[in-house]
Write an enzyme that holds these catalytic residues in place. Sequence first.
Site: not given
Ligand code: RB5
Length: 145
Positions: A8, A66, A68, A99, A134
């Site tokens: 994203d 993304c 995180t 694993h 595994h």
């Molecule tokens: C987008 O702002 C953010 O929420 C997305 O990139 C991500 O971190 C979601 O898990």
Amino acid sequence: MIIAIASDHGGFKLKEEIRKYLATRDDIKCVDLGTSSEESVDYPVFGKACGEAVASGKADRGIVICGTGIGISIAANKVKGIRCGLCTSVEMAELTRKHNNANMLALGGRTTETPLALEITKTWLDTEFEGGRHKRRTDMLDAMP
Ligand code: RB5
């Protein structure tokens, strides 16, 4: 090996860095499923698309990014046949291959610095599944509806 990659907006910059690295490897063909800028988009769309590319066999493995790595890994793991591991260390990258036989890697573009993300990616690409005990467990994962 064909690698599908998607992100994203929160993962866009890191996706571009990973793509540059993948382009240096003769053994890898990269298929970029977007996004193509830092304009806001919805991570489930990209996690699903990348997961489907891997599950259908169009790609051998996938990398999703993304902000995180959490949301897009959740999306990828909703596709049947996907085992997507969110990795924040090289050790996690090694173990999610050895694993979990993870066929997708998730990274956080806002939480993992680029040099570490590249090391994680290299390790994840080049580590083999150990099989054995595994395999019984990944078979159990794959049997889940
Ligand atoms: C987008 O702002 C953010 O929420 C997305 O990139 C991500 O971190 C979601 O898990």
